[in-house]
Design an enzyme around this catalytic site. Structure first.
Site, mmCIF file in Angstrom:
data_model
loop_
_atom_site.group_PDB
_atom_site.id
_atom_site.type_symbol
_atom_site.label_atom_id
_atom_site.label_comp_id
_atom_site.label_asym_id
_atom_site.label_seq_id
_atom_site.Cartn_x
_atom_site.Cartn_y
_atom_site.Cartn_z
ATOM 1 N N GLY A 1 0.838 -1.204 0.000
ATOM 2 C CA GLY A 1 0.000 0.000 0.000
ATOM 3 C C GLY A 1 0.868 1.248 0.000
ATOM 4 N N GLY B 1 -0.532 4.760 -0.495
ATOM 5 C CA GLY B 1 -1.604 5.219 0.396
ATOM 6 C C GLY B 1 -1.101 6.295 1.352
ATOM 7 N N ASP C 1 2.506 -1.725 -4.598
ATOM 8 C CA ASP C 1 1.200 -1.076 -4.725
ATOM 9 C C ASP C 1 0.562 -1.561 -6.028
ATOM 10 O OD1 ASP C 1 -0.018 1.642 -3.185
ATOM 11 O OD2 ASP C 1 -0.911 1.196 -5.135
ATOM 12 N N ASP D 1 -0.571 -6.947 -7.099
ATOM 13 C CA ASP D 1 -1.695 -7.151 -6.200
ATOM 14 C C ASP D 1 -1.272 -8.072 -5.061
ATOM 15 O OD1 ASP D 1 -4.175 -7.792 -5.135
ATOM 16 O OD2 ASP D 1 -5.143 -7.772 -7.111
ATOM 17 N N ILE D 2 -1.669 -7.745 -3.847
ATOM 18 C CA ILE D 2 -1.326 -8.621 -2.719
ATOM 19 C C ILE D 2 -2.096 -9.943 -2.773
ATOM 20 C CG2 ILE D 2 -0.494 -6.856 -1.118
ATOM 21 C CD1 ILE D 2 -3.305 -6.884 0.167
ATOM 22 N N TYR E 1 -15.129 -3.425 6.596
ATOM 23 C CA TYR E 1 -13.757 -3.028 6.917
ATOM 24 C C TYR E 1 -13.437 -3.309 8.403
ATOM 25 C CZ TYR E 1 -9.948 0.404 7.743
ATOM 26 O OH TYR E 1 -8.788 1.041 8.112
HETATM 27 N N1 SER Z 1 -9.994 6.078 8.448
HETATM 28 C C1 SER Z 1 -10.659 4.809 8.437
HETATM 29 C C2 SER Z 1 -11.929 4.863 7.706
HETATM 30 O O1 SER Z 1 -12.551 5.882 7.779
HETATM 31 C C3 SER Z 1 -10.946 4.366 9.826
HETATM 32 O O2 SER Z 1 -9.798 3.830 10.342
HETATM 33 O O3 SER Z 1 -12.305 3.913 7.102
#
Ligand code: SER
Length: 340
Positions: free
Chosen positions: A10, A13, A35, A54-55, A154
């Site tokens: 990443g 990022g 990345d 790609d991971i 997530y």
């Molecule tokens: N910044 C992240 C999000 O908003 C939360 O860790 O998904």
């Protein structure tokens, strides 16, 4: 002398940018960056090698194992909370299977080198899941073990990968005949919302903070997607980098847990707005709450207890709210857009 190799996924990022720029100054290590997109030009001078890929590509990761003696992995690649809700299964693949692939790489490297490879993993406040806004007001600072009932893909992915890392560290192949005594040295931080002066996050639900600031600095109107009274913990990027490096350099025997909260300051969206307005008085910022995104933020704590990190490895942020805005965010964001 052979240099220690650090693998960073990443790389493009938010955290990747900050970490590579910081570690790139060190002469005693080589950065191998990964990345899916071509590497940002500004990061090229710091990286010994860049692998675009790609991971989820296990062949590619297999080649890495053969080519490099990796001492530390900063596994930063991830699909954030808002973006993940549009395609949860893809997010699961990237966030969970991707992490599993990297843990597997770490275990192979550890066994091959005969010493543990460090695996530094950023988790998130999204791992929490409070019952809603009223609960949030009541529960105050939460410790690592409280209220872990995430409602986003997530958050589920992050919480699960915290456990997966601990499995690879403590119990990997515990019943197998080829069970080895050398395992991964897994260390995890739970980050609050992060704010950088250099990059703007994409696809997160804490993004209203950094978006408000970066829009205002560019003179672009911004509609904040949460209510003014919404409170979330935040931290600026230099402190996020510091926490990753401090945790990585902490003596293993001092670490009494595998997952540590870190935080810095917890403004409401209105307090954030006031700071931004003071710095950019002509900015046009409105509040237009998006009910669905608001509901997610309402399950994330207003503040987190990071005393375990302070106790075990001396964690203390350099930037409180005043310093974050007055000495880091506002001057560097102004300089950035003035020179653009
Ligand atoms: N910044 C992240 C999000 O908003 C939360 O860790 O998904």
């Amino acid at each position: 002398m052979r240099k220690d190799v650090v693998l960073i996924t990443g790389a493009n990022g938010e955290i990747g940018h900050g970490l590579i720029a910081h570690l790139g100054e060190r002469k005693n290590l080589s950065i191998v960056a990964m990345d899916v997109q071509p590497l940002d030009k500004t990061l090229e001078p710091y990286c010994e090698r860049f692998i675009q890929g790609d991971i989820l590509d296990t062949m590619l990761l297999g080649r890495l194992v053969a080519e490099f003696e990796i001492r530390t992995i900063f596994h930063l690649a991830s699909i954030l909370s808002t973006k993940a809700e549009y395609n949860p299964e893809t997010a699961h693949r990237v966030n969970v299977e991707g992490t599993l692939n990297l843990l597997r790489l770490a275990v192979e490297q550890s066994q091959w080198q005969g010493r543990p490879v460090q695996f530094i993993y950023p988790s998130s406040i999204a791992a929490y899941g409070l019952a809603g806004a009223a609960d949030k007001d009541k529960c105050g600072k939460v410790t690592e073990d409280e209220c872990c009932n995430p409602i986003t893909m997530y958050g589920c992915n992050k919480l699960y990968c915290e456990h997966l890392g601990q499995y690879y560290m403590l119990h990997y192949k515990q019943l197998a005949a080829d069970h080895s005594s050398v395992h991964v040295d897994f260390r995890c931080l739970r980050f609050p919302g992060l704010i950088s002066s250099v990059t703007i996050p994409t696809g997160g639900t804490s993004d209203y903070g950094p978006e408000m600031l970066h829009h205002a600095a560019q003179g672009i109107p911004y509609a904040c997607f949460v209510r003014p009274d919404t409170r979330l913990p935040f931290m600026v990027m230099p402190d996020a980098i510091k926490s990753l490096l401090d945790l990585a350099s902490a003596p293993r025997e001092n670490l009494k847990q595998h997952v540590y909260n870190v935080t810095s300051f917890s403004p409401t969206a209105m307090e954030f707005y006031n700071r931004v307005k003071k710095a950019f008085p002509d900015s046009i910022i409105t509040f237009e709450p998006d009910n669905a995104r608001q509901s997610i933020v309402d399950t994330w704590p207003a503040d987190i207890d990071d005393s375990a990190a302070t106790r075990d490895w001396g964690w203390k942020p350099d930037y409180d709210e005043d310093r974050a805005f007055d000495e880091y965010l506002v001057p560097s964001i102004k300089a950035r857009y003035q020179s653009a």
